[in-house]
Design a protein around this motif. Sequence first.
Motif, PDB file in Angstrom:
ATOM      1  N   LEU A   1       0.725  -1.220  -0.060  1.00  0.00           N
ATOM      2  CA  LEU A   1       0.016  -0.038   0.082  1.00  0.00           C
ATOM      3  C   LEU A   1       0.844   1.392   0.024  1.00  0.00           C
ATOM      4  CD1 LEU A   1      -2.802  -1.151   2.446  1.00  0.00           C
ATOM      5  CD2 LEU A   1      -2.812  -0.907   0.257  1.00  0.00           C
ATOM      6  N   VAL A   2       1.998   0.949   0.221  1.00  0.00           N
ATOM      7  CA  VAL A   2       2.945   2.287   0.594  1.00  0.00           C
ATOM      8  C   VAL A   2       3.989   2.268  -0.619  1.00  0.00           C
ATOM      9  CG1 VAL A   2       4.259   3.971   1.843  1.00  0.00           C
ATOM     10  CG2 VAL A   2       2.312   2.676   2.687  1.00  0.00           C
ATOM     11  N   GLU A   3       4.180   3.144  -1.553  1.00  0.00           N
ATOM     12  CA  GLU A   3       5.195   3.157  -2.553  1.00  0.00           C
ATOM     13  C   GLU A   3       6.634   3.117  -1.930  1.00  0.00           C
ATOM     14  OE1 GLU A   3       4.798   2.881  -5.647  1.00  0.00           O
ATOM     15  OE2 GLU A   3       2.922   2.770  -5.734  1.00  0.00           O
ATOM     16  N   ASP A   4       7.538   2.517  -2.386  1.00  0.00           N
ATOM     17  CA  ASP A   4       8.900   2.662  -1.959  1.00  0.00           C
ATOM     18  C   ASP A   4       9.457   3.970  -1.739  1.00  0.00           C
ATOM     19  OD1 ASP A   4       9.214   0.017  -2.293  1.00  0.00           O
ATOM     20  OD2 ASP A   4      10.326  -0.353  -3.885  1.00  0.00           O
ATOM     21  N   TRP A   5       9.286   4.879  -2.465  1.00  0.00           N
ATOM     22  CA  TRP A   5       9.975   6.281  -2.307  1.00  0.00           C
ATOM     23  C   TRP A   5       9.235   6.835  -1.064  1.00  0.00           C
ATOM     24  CZ3 TRP A   5       6.641  10.520  -1.944  1.00  0.00           C
ATOM     25  CH2 TRP A   5       5.359  10.423  -2.238  1.00  0.00           C
ATOM     26  N   MET A   6       7.849   6.499  -0.870  1.00  0.00           N
ATOM     27  CA  MET A   6       7.435   6.937   0.418  1.00  0.00           C
ATOM     28  C   MET A   6       7.940   6.579   1.788  1.00  0.00           C
ATOM     29  SD  MET A   6       5.328   9.239   2.063  1.00  0.00           S
ATOM     30  CE  MET A   6       4.022   9.684   0.975  1.00  0.00           C
TER      31      MET A   6
ATOM     32  N   MET B   1       8.476   7.287  13.264  1.00  0.00           N
ATOM     33  CA  MET B   1       8.601   6.598  11.906  1.00  0.00           C
ATOM     34  C   MET B   1       7.583   5.555  11.690  1.00  0.00           C
ATOM     35  SD  MET B   1      12.513   6.507  11.031  1.00  0.00           S
ATOM     36  CE  MET B   1      13.851   7.612  11.689  1.00  0.00           C
ATOM     37  N   ALA B   2       7.591   4.688  12.511  1.00  0.00           N
ATOM     38  CA  ALA B   2       6.505   3.426  12.531  1.00  0.00           C
ATOM     39  C   ALA B   2       5.261   4.054  12.588  1.00  0.00           C
ATOM     40  CB  ALA B   2       6.859   2.495  13.726  1.00  0.00           C
ATOM     41  N   ALA B   3       4.853   4.937  13.359  1.00  0.00           N
ATOM     42  CA  ALA B   3       3.492   5.451  13.200  1.00  0.00           C
ATOM     43  C   ALA B   3       3.206   6.036  11.814  1.00  0.00           C
ATOM     44  CB  ALA B   3       3.294   6.517  14.375  1.00  0.00           C
ATOM     45  N   ASN B   4       4.265   6.816  11.331  1.00  0.00           N
ATOM     46  CA  ASN B   4       3.941   7.553  10.097  1.00  0.00           C
ATOM     47  C   ASN B   4       3.978   6.439   8.899  1.00  0.00           C
ATOM     48  OD1 ASN B   4       3.736  10.039  11.093  1.00  0.00           O
ATOM     49  ND2 ASN B   4       6.185  10.229  10.798  1.00  0.00           N
ATOM     50  N   LEU B   5       4.664   5.269   8.926  1.00  0.00           N
ATOM     51  CA  LEU B   5       4.506   4.076   8.005  1.00  0.00           C
ATOM     52  C   LEU B   5       3.125   3.610   8.021  1.00  0.00           C
ATOM     53  CD1 LEU B   5       8.017   2.614   8.373  1.00  0.00           C
ATOM     54  CD2 LEU B   5       7.141   3.607   6.154  1.00  0.00           C
ATOM     55  N   ILE B   6       2.713   3.453   9.316  1.00  0.00           N
ATOM     56  CA  ILE B   6       1.259   2.772   9.398  1.00  0.00           C
ATOM     57  C   ILE B   6       0.423   3.676   8.948  1.00  0.00           C
ATOM     58  CG2 ILE B   6      -0.377   1.852  10.974  1.00  0.00           C
ATOM     59  CD1 ILE B   6       2.048   0.740  12.736  1.00  0.00           C
ATOM     60  N   ARG B   7       0.337   5.079   9.267  1.00  0.00           N
ATOM     61  CA  ARG B   7      -0.535   5.828   9.013  1.00  0.00           C
ATOM     62  C   ARG B   7      -0.785   6.054   7.228  1.00  0.00           C
ATOM     63  NH1 ARG B   7       1.716   9.751  11.421  1.00  0.00           N
ATOM     64  NH2 ARG B   7       0.565   9.406  13.570  1.00  0.00           N
TER      65      ARG B   7
ATOM     66  N   ASN C   1      -2.696   3.095   6.140  1.00  0.00           N
ATOM     67  CA  ASN C   1      -3.943   3.280   6.356  1.00  0.00           C
ATOM     68  C   ASN C   1      -4.492   4.165   5.384  1.00  0.00           C
ATOM     69  OD1 ASN C   1      -4.438   1.185   8.417  1.00  0.00           O
ATOM     70  ND2 ASN C   1      -3.753   2.588  10.059  1.00  0.00           N
ATOM     71  N   ALA C   2      -3.891   5.384   5.048  1.00  0.00           N
ATOM     72  CA  ALA C   2      -4.363   6.085   4.191  1.00  0.00           C
ATOM     73  C   ALA C   2      -4.615   5.819   2.805  1.00  0.00           C
ATOM     74  CB  ALA C   2      -3.555   7.512   3.991  1.00  0.00           C
TER      75      ALA C   2
END
Length: 93
Positions: free
Chosen positions: A30-35, A49-55, A58-59
């Motif tokens: 769900l999240v691109e490598d660049w992100m 960082m972990a919270a931002n990855l999960i966020r 989820n987005a």
Amino acid sequence: LEPVVEIDHRIIAMEDGDLFLLCCDGLTDLVEDWMIQEIMTSDETLDAMAANLIRAANANGGLDNITVILLRLSAVVSGAIDGQDPRKTLPGS
């Protein structure tokens, strides 16, 4: 479930400050490598960082469970620890 699981592995040189991400496909689908790279190269704490990855996952739908483990090396000791070859520390190695 498969009766035998093949594991991809490699030996790499590690340095002080290296950051490792262990995650499931709930993140990488769900999240691109660049992100992921952008989040992991920020000046945030590991928790942030972990919270931002999960966020971010989820987005983008959060369709699956999302597992994120971050590890930053703060010191690397060269050579063996307690006389053991560091490449042979797992049972069966």
